[in-house]
Design a protein around this motif. Sequence first.
Motif, mmCIF file in Angstrom:
data_model
loop_
_atom_site.group_PDB
_atom_site.id
_atom_site.type_symbol
_atom_site.label_atom_id
_atom_site.label_comp_id
_atom_site.label_asym_id
_atom_site.label_seq_id
_atom_site.Cartn_x
_atom_site.Cartn_y
_atom_site.Cartn_z
ATOM 1 N N UNK A 219 0.839 -1.193 0.000
ATOM 2 C CA UNK A 219 0.000 0.000 0.000
ATOM 3 C C UNK A 219 0.879 1.250 0.000
ATOM 4 N N UNK A 220 0.274 2.368 -0.405
ATOM 5 C CA UNK A 220 0.975 3.643 -0.392
ATOM 6 C C UNK A 220 -0.035 4.768 -0.199
ATOM 7 N N UNK A 221 0.382 5.809 0.507
ATOM 8 C CA UNK A 221 -0.437 7.005 0.654
ATOM 9 C C UNK A 221 0.142 8.168 -0.147
ATOM 10 N N UNK A 222 1.133 7.857 -1.016
ATOM 11 C CA UNK A 222 1.788 8.885 -1.821
ATOM 12 C C UNK A 222 1.683 8.530 -3.294
ATOM 13 N N UNK A 223 0.814 9.238 -4.012
ATOM 14 C CA UNK A 223 0.613 8.952 -5.428
ATOM 15 C C UNK A 223 0.185 10.224 -6.154
ATOM 16 N N UNK A 224 0.480 10.278 -7.439
ATOM 17 C CA UNK A 224 0.066 11.403 -8.286
ATOM 18 C C UNK A 224 -0.424 10.862 -9.617
ATOM 19 N N UNK A 225 -1.303 11.610 -10.264
ATOM 20 C CA UNK A 225 -1.734 11.264 -11.610
ATOM 21 C C UNK A 225 -2.046 12.542 -12.379
ATOM 22 N N UNK A 226 -1.816 12.485 -13.683
ATOM 23 C CA UNK A 226 -2.003 13.660 -14.520
ATOM 24 C C UNK A 226 -2.334 13.232 -15.941
ATOM 25 N N UNK A 227 -3.359 13.878 -16.533
ATOM 26 C CA UNK A 227 -3.684 13.676 -17.943
ATOM 27 C C UNK A 227 -3.562 15.011 -18.669
ATOM 28 N N UNK A 228 -3.053 14.958 -19.893
ATOM 29 C CA UNK A 228 -2.817 16.172 -20.672
ATOM 30 C C UNK A 228 -3.620 16.122 -21.970
ATOM 31 N N UNK A 229 -4.282 17.218 -22.341
ATOM 32 C CA UNK A 229 -4.995 17.250 -23.615
ATOM 33 C C UNK A 229 -4.014 17.444 -24.771
ATOM 34 N N UNK A 230 -4.338 16.910 -25.917
ATOM 35 C CA UNK A 230 -3.506 17.096 -27.106
ATOM 36 C C UNK A 230 -4.434 17.293 -28.310
ATOM 37 N N UNK A 231 -3.893 17.872 -29.369
ATOM 38 C CA UNK A 231 -4.721 18.183 -30.526
ATOM 39 C C UNK A 231 -4.779 17.015 -31.513
ATOM 40 N N UNK A 232 -5.522 17.240 -32.579
ATOM 41 C CA UNK A 232 -5.718 16.218 -33.601
ATOM 42 C C UNK A 232 -4.401 15.788 -34.234
ATOM 43 N N UNK A 233 -3.489 16.726 -34.444
ATOM 44 C CA UNK A 233 -2.222 16.387 -35.088
ATOM 45 C C UNK A 233 -1.404 15.417 -34.241
ATOM 46 N N UNK A 234 -1.461 15.547 -32.926
ATOM 47 C CA UNK A 234 -0.682 14.687 -32.032
ATOM 48 C C UNK A 234 -1.370 13.354 -31.758
ATOM 49 N N UNK A 235 -2.698 13.414 -31.585
ATOM 50 C CA UNK A 235 -3.466 12.214 -31.253
ATOM 51 C C UNK A 235 -4.734 12.183 -32.114
ATOM 52 N N UNK A 236 -4.601 11.827 -33.388
ATOM 53 C CA UNK A 236 -5.749 11.935 -34.299
ATOM 54 C C UNK A 236 -6.974 11.129 -33.890
ATOM 55 N N UNK A 237 -6.790 9.982 -33.224
ATOM 56 C CA UNK A 237 -7.950 9.163 -32.826
ATOM 57 C C UNK A 237 -8.194 9.157 -31.326
ATOM 58 N N UNK A 238 -7.383 9.865 -30.565
ATOM 59 C CA UNK A 238 -7.509 9.862 -29.101
ATOM 60 C C UNK A 238 -7.685 11.249 -28.496
ATOM 61 N N UNK A 239 -7.587 12.312 -29.300
ATOM 62 C CA UNK A 239 -7.579 13.653 -28.721
ATOM 63 C C UNK A 239 -8.889 13.988 -28.004
#
Length: 275
Positions: A219-239
């Motif tokens: 177990x851990x009480x120390x965690x981080x998470x982050x999601x970043x948006x990207x445009x069509x050119x970078x992620x054409x099917x996932x943006x």
Amino acid sequence: MPLGFGPFPGPRQTAQGDKVSGWDKAKSTTYTVVFRAPTNQLQDLLPSPCFQIEPSKDNAGLATASISFTRLENLPWLAGRGYSLCGLYIHNVVCHGRDDVVRGKYLSVMFENRPDPIISGREELGYAKLFSSLDENENDQNFSLLIGWEGTVFGEVAINSFSQDVPSDPTLLSHLQLENILHYKYIPRTGSPGEADVEYPTMTPPAPAGSSEIETQLFSLSATLKFSPHNFQSLPTLHHITKKLAEIEPIEILGAGKVTAKGADDISSQRPIII
């Protein structure tokens, strides 16, 4: 598909149509980060009115979710190979069916780094699976994960300072336990945009007792998470997906867990929910 060649071999059948054996030899390592975010942001990801997040008395305006990463190894249906997967789960979701009410956590999206399980998981089970790279780094104390596509990283997860000490927070422990997993299966109708051939919720019950054995749990009480948006050119099917993920605000990180286990389930108990 393709038809004409006999049964499609996968997790639940061989090329002869027989049940796959050897699941007791499979291995898994799972890392899970549990967090709270605004309820409206998570409710917006539920695709049907049959799904609702049960309100929390203690955390008005917030709901619980988790990011879970699993590395699977020695899979019998892949001739001993493995793959990794990472999903966003919305907890405390209730599905109101015609004949029953099912509670569990809803799988909003799952990223996998091998196409074979994506095909069978989408067509057979109704899992919302997509392809991505899942680059992990771990040692005895720490774990980190980069989620991306062709060099563009859109998700980052980190867990630090693992310990055998069991957390005192019962909420964290409850959300690290196995439970029903809810999904929404959707297959579009050919030639009719916006119409579906198949559209209904499905449910994965917890794996049967004895199908896997926990070897270690940390177990851990120390965690981080982050999601970043990207445009069509970078992620054409996932943006469009990364934009929604980046809008989720992790107001509070409850903690994290790590589980290693031997043995796995083939998810043949997956079933539809009639609405």
